[in-house]
Scaffold this active site. Sequence first.
Site: not given
Length: 238
Positions: A27, A85-87
């Site tokens: 997402t 987690t997308k960073i």
Amino acid sequence: MQYFIDTANLESIKKISDIFPIAGVTTNPTIIAKEKRDFKEIINDIFDIVGRDKIVHAQAVGSTAEIIVKEVQLLHDTFGENLYTKIPVTPEGIKAMKILAKDGHKITATGILSPQQIIIAAEAGAEYMAPYINRSDNIGENGIEIVKDAYKILEMNKKTDEEKLARYKRIFEPKILGASFKNVRQVHETILAGSKSVTVAPDVFEKLIYHPYTDWSMDTFNLDWEKVYGDKTLLDLL
Ligand SMILES: O=C(CO)[C@@H](O)[C@H](O)[C@H](O)[C@H](O)COP(=O)(O)O
């Protein structure tokens, strides 16, 4: 090979995950905002559909490394091990990745449009790096070349397990997660360029196995079979 579904829409996730062998769901803030629902509920619902053993990606939205680090810790505490987690590969994002990787957090670097962004994120401790193939193609650059160049450099700089443990507190292979696809050709070329993981929106996902001659072949088989055996299946004949 890992195929992720690039959506937070539950109906689409149900439909695609029912058919395809998927590794999980990705997402981003735009994808989440489209659902207009509570964030925590969305992520939990996604895990309920695909299973807690699959990977779900959610993006940090803080604009400083300090906030991103806290967001990642909270995401991990709330959803567990399989929440990546997308960073983003901004200066604050890279700073946060370095801090988080030292604690063994699972990170996906996002917002990538150049090979150097992939290499820097991998060095900072990201496990997945997600280049935006179609967004790159859209402005006359070449998304596939980003993947090819980055893999060449990653290959030349492979780390030993000891080096990884010392630096990131966990052992993993850096992976390029191709993202932002608008057609099957882009997905295919990204995989040919070396990506062992891709994230694909539901409309393109369904087209991965579509071929008009496959449909034609099945129609012909069915017609020929029915002429002799009617609506019987092998369950009736064996
Ligand atoms: O980066 C990831 C997964 O890590 C994706 O969710 C990524 O954000 C999306 O594929 C893109 O933002 C979608 O791009 P587009 O289809 O809007 O061009």
